[in-house]
Enzyme design. Structure first.
Site, short mmCIF file in Angstrom:
data_model
loop_
_atom_site.label_atom_id
_atom_site.label_comp_id
_atom_site.label_asym_id
_atom_site.label_seq_id
_atom_site.Cartn_x
_atom_site.Cartn_y
_atom_site.Cartn_z
N LYS A 45 -3.41 5.69 -1.38
CA LYS A 45 -3.50 4.26 -1.68
C LYS A 45 -2.74 3.92 -2.97
O LYS A 45 -2.80 4.66 -3.95
CB LYS A 45 -4.95 3.82 -1.80
CG LYS A 45 -5.10 2.31 -2.01
CD LYS A 45 -6.55 1.88 -1.90
CE LYS A 45 -6.75 0.46 -2.42
NZ LYS A 45 -6.43 -0.59 -1.48
N CYS A 138 2.45 -5.69 0.28
CA CYS A 138 1.17 -6.41 0.29
C CYS A 138 1.37 -7.89 -0.01
O CYS A 138 1.95 -8.26 -1.02
CB CYS A 138 0.21 -5.79 -0.72
SG CYS A 138 -0.48 -4.25 -0.12
N LYS A 176 8.34 0.49 1.78
CA LYS A 176 7.44 -0.17 2.74
C LYS A 176 7.73 -1.67 2.76
O LYS A 176 7.72 -2.33 1.72
CB LYS A 176 5.98 0.08 2.37
CG LYS A 176 5.01 -0.45 3.44
CD LYS A 176 3.61 0.11 3.24
CE LYS A 176 2.66 -0.37 4.32
NZ LYS A 176 1.33 0.23 4.16
#
Lengths: 433, 439
Positions: A45, A138, A176
């Site tokens: 994470k 995110c 990502k």
């Protein structure tokens, strides 16, 4: 028995199933359990700089469900790790030491300046981790602070940060990507231009799962207010598949290694991502819904299918669907199909009739005794009847053979391929010869 | 010593209070909210749905199920009740396996229909705890006498009241409900549901209930016709067919009496039942009687039917229920004689091949059909029932009839509701515009 071993940009794992950077990979205790359960790797994470961030102290997740509470989509407003950097680094090192055969990738998100990135990379390298994943994805919280998708939505930033990182570490760098953009090829191309070894996608989709109609708060609700979160789970898989395919088939990014993410729940989902070019797949929502043991089904299911199909290893089928993704303009307009209803399977619900009559092409007749028949002279083979029929294989689309007459157009089906680029109705059509 | 199932003769208290409570608990407990969502999700929302077609009251089944799916059972109930004001009772007593659920496409597809009856109960239960959802139209000034407060009369009275008419509702019994109150197995309608439903229904207003008024005794049809703009007869079948074999002293009685006694009992432990009970008949009444006799603690219960199983009017669901409860069903058994034997009887039966056999019975219950009781001479009859045309019009002007007493239709609660409702609409329409304006 199929060989499931994976080598993704030099990161080896006994199978291609990694846990995505998310709550399941936030702590040593979770990751040890994951490896014991059989996961091939994890993306730890996301780490950030100290002082560590804080999370809300109310609900972090919202969801939508099917009738029997089957979780179809999950939304989260959790931020990156809320534990001190050194605690995470110490735990990463300990786990990697004990599980050397598993992929240990570390997700990172620090402010968008070179020094921040240059300073954290050696600390990660020191843990023995196999690679880093730059979290430009995110969509919630961190993006308000100029991180996460705030970077991922600006290709120039992606390229810049990727370049800093490649210059500062020997580890493979995975970027990502956020799906909250209009054209996924732009950020993917930027990552490649910056020297990234691979991209992983998709991160979560900006979303509000529902609105409470009593107090008019979005869900999840924190003291009567809500903030958009990141949507994931089975509901986002089609979006993810398309974005993976776009990168896999674009000449500018073709061959760029991809770690596929987005609603992977069963082996079949994983195989589809891989057929579209993914080297590994990352899983989160399915694990958060059912626990780590689902990896047993993923591994066994993929191996069973590969054995059935004769695929010896992952390279045998990776990317096999990519050549079949094309632009609409190249679809064969001479391919003609008609809906066919298998009367022996029909249960006479009439959904095909209602759908076709009300919303499509009035191509299904309802006859006495609730018998439903396709009107070939109206059927455009749109497939809606197939999609709404509750009985699998009751309605199918049957191709007309060349030489047959399409009752709708009165024309003979041609054996030749012909597409929009040469169609007479296309103002920009080029002459066939 | 306390009585047991094996105690000879006809006695009360064969089972403990706990056992009786368990035996007479709700036979189909309501779905929980989550179960209802899962059950509702199975509905395909069929086009021109066969279930609606199969419902005598034409309830829009796909719509009410979709309203459960979307979390509004009260709205769902309104969909049901707008067609069938006794939708709550029908959810409990309808033979759904031969109506909506038989027609369900999932019955054809997988032998497991959508649980329409239980979903209907889920929705209507939600409505019963609330105020009547329907509002009456402006007064018409019309007055209608409805005779019989069973399903047909209640449905008729409610619809007439809804349309703005004033209704006087007569019933011969001390309380309303008809067969819903007196003629249904206790485990199908627990917690005094029939009365609660009637109370809820009457809440619409405009209906004056007068119990203890028997047509031809305390009120006459002539008086009703003279004093009202129309009369509806929903008087049911008050007579019972007799076996014709009864020797003096034999304990033989109509099953409907036994069923009413069980339903009306405050204390089931006080209801006497034979050790060996023989029920003669093959319909729902026979099953209701036989199963309840068993549940009261009878040691041996046999239902004997004169024809083959395929001719039984009791549904397969009901037959299975009887079998599960340990009630024996004998078919092709024609009763040919009853002899006294001590405190009980010996019932002799003949098989089609002429073979005979004898059953010991402390108690014989007959469920071989009900008949129309005394009716005003002026009414034309047909096939033993009140002759009707159209929506229940009798041979007398201004007099309608519906439910079991009228010809046509199955003798089902739901059919009675449909006939009462449709007669109401026809009565109201017969008034013409003058009636609607209240002049």
């Amino acid at each position: 028995m199929a060989d499931l071993r994976s080598d993704f940009v030099g990161i080896r794992s006994p199978n291609p199933f990694w846990l995505a950077s998310a709550p399941p990979t936030d702590k040593e205790v979770n990751v040890r359990r994951a490896f014991a359960a059989g996961w091939g790797g994890v993306v730890w994470k996301t780490l950030g700089l100290d002082p560590h961030i804080v999370n809300v102290n109310g609900p972090r997740y919202g969801a939508i469900w099917g009738a029997d509470r089957r979780l179809l989509g999950l939304n989260n407003i959790e931020l990156i790790t809320d534990r001190p950097l050194d605690v995470n680094l110490r735990e990463i090192k300990a786990v990697k030491r004990d599980w050397p055969d598993r992929a240990m990738v570390v997700s990172l998100m620090v402010p968008c300046d070179e020094e921040s990135w240059r300073s954290i990379l050696p600390l990660v390298e020191e843990t023995g981790a196999d690679g880093v994943e730059l979290n430009f994805g995110c969509p919630h919280g961190m993006s308000e602070r100029g991180m996460g998708s705030a970077v991922g939505q600006v290709p120039e930033y992606i390229e810049m940060v990727a370049r800093w990182c490649k210059a500062a570490t020997r580890m493979p760098v995975i970027v990502k990507l956020t799906p909250n953009i209009t054209d996924i090829r732009q950020p993917a191309g930027a990552a490649k231009a910056g020297g990234a070894d691979a991209v992983s996608l998709i991160n979560t989709v900006s979303s509000i799962t529902s609105v409470n109609l009593d107090n008019f708060s979005p869900e999840p609700s924190i003291d009567g207010k809500g903030s958009h979160g990141g949507y994931c789970g089975p509901a986002v898989k089609p979006i993810a598949l398309n974005m993976v395919a776009e990168i896999a088939r674009d000449p500018a990014t073709r061959g760029l290694p991809i770690s596929g993410i987005g609603g992977v729940t069963t082996w079949r989902d994983a195989a589809e991502f891989m057929a579209l070019g993914s080297g590994t797949v990352q899983v989160c929502t399915a694990a958060m819904t059912y626990g780590f043991r689902i990896v047993e089904e993923l591994v066994a299911g993929l191996a069973t299918w590969m054995d059935e199909k004769g695929h010896a290893d992952l390279d045998d089928f990776r990317g096999r669907a990519v050549p079949n993704i094309t632009d609409w303009q190249y679809l064969n307009l001479n391919y003609v199909a008609k809906a066919r209803i298998d009367q022996s399977l029909c249960i006479h619900c009439g959904r095909c009739y209602a759908a076709c009559e009300d919303t499509s092409h009035q191509a299904i007749a309802m006859k006495p005794g609730r018998v439903f028949e396709v009107k070939d002279d109206e059927c455009v083979a749109c497939n809606l009847c197939v999609n709404v029929c509750p009985v699998e294989d009751c309605i199918s689309m049957v191709e007309l053979a060349p030489g047959e007459i399409d009752a709708r157009t009165g024309k003979v089906v041609s054996p030749d391929y012909a597409n929009w680029t040469s169609h007479p109705n296309n103002p920009a059509a080029k002459a066939a010869e | 010593m306390a009585p047991s199932p094996q105690t000879p003769g006809i006695v009360a208290g064969r089972l403990t209070e706990d056992a009786l409570r368990e035996n007479f608990a709700d036979i189909a407990p309501p779905l929980t909210a989550h179960e209802a969502l899962v059950a509702a999700d199975r509905c395909y929302f069929c086009y021109d749905a066969p279930c609606t077609e199969a419902c005598p009251t034409s309830i829009d089944v796909p719509l009410f199920i979709r309203q459960i799916q979307s979390g509004q059972p009260e709205a769902s109930a309104r969909t049901i009740l707008s067609q069938n004001i006794l939708g709550g009772m029908c959810a409990r007593v309808c033979p759904t396996e031969t109506l909506c659920e038989e027609a369900c496409v999932r019955e054809a597809a997988e032998g497991k229909p959508v649980e329409i009856g239980r979903l209907q109960r889920f929705a209507t239960d939600a409505a019963m705890g609330r105020a009547q959802p329907f509002r009456r139209a402006a007064p018409t000034g019309r007055r209608i006498a409805v005779v019989g407060a069973g399903p047909a009369g209640l449905a008729c009275a409610h619809r007439l009241a809804l349309l703005g008419n004033e209704v006087t509702l007569f019933d011969a019994r001390p309380k309303p409900g008809g067969l819903n109150e007196f003629g249904i197995a206790a485990y199908k309608s627990v917690d005094n549901f029939a009365q609660a439903e009637v109370d809820w229904l009457l809440d619409v207003g405009g209906i004056t209930l007068r119990c203890g008024e028997r047509l031809g005794e305390t009120v006459s049809l002539e008086t009703l016709r003279a004093g009202h703009d129309a009369v509806f007869l929903g008087i049911g079948l008050s007579g019972v067919r007799a076996l014709g074999l009864t020797p003096a002293g034999a304990r033989i009685r109509p099953a409907v009496e036994f069923i009413a006694e069980v339903r009306q009992a405050d204390d089931l432990g006080g209801v006497p039942v034979g050790r060996r009970v023989v029920v003669i008949g093959g319909g729902m009444t026979a099953i209701d009687a036989g199963v309840q006799a068993k549940k009261l603690g009878a040691d041996e219960v046999t239902i004997a039917y004169r024809r083959g199983r395929e001719k039984m009017s009791a549904s397969s669901y009901e037959q299975e229920l009887a079998a599960t409860e340990g009630v024996r069903i004998l078919t092709d058994s024609v009763p040919v004689g009853v002899k006294l034997n001590g405190t009980g009887s010996l019932v002799e039966f003949a098989r089609p091949d002429g073979e005979t056999f004898t059953l010991h019975a402390d108690e014989v219950l007959t469920a071989i059909g009900q008949t129309l009781g005394a009716t005003p001479e002026a009414l034309a009859l047909s096939g033993g029932k009140i002759a009707v045309t159209g929506a229940g019009r009798t041979s007398l002007p201004g007099v309608w009839a519906g439910g079991d007493c009228a010809e046509g239709g199955d003798d089902l609660t739901v059919t009675a509701v449909a006939e009462g409702r449709d007669a109401a609409l026809d009565i109201h329409a017969s008034f013409g515009d003058a009636g609607l304006s209240g002049s």
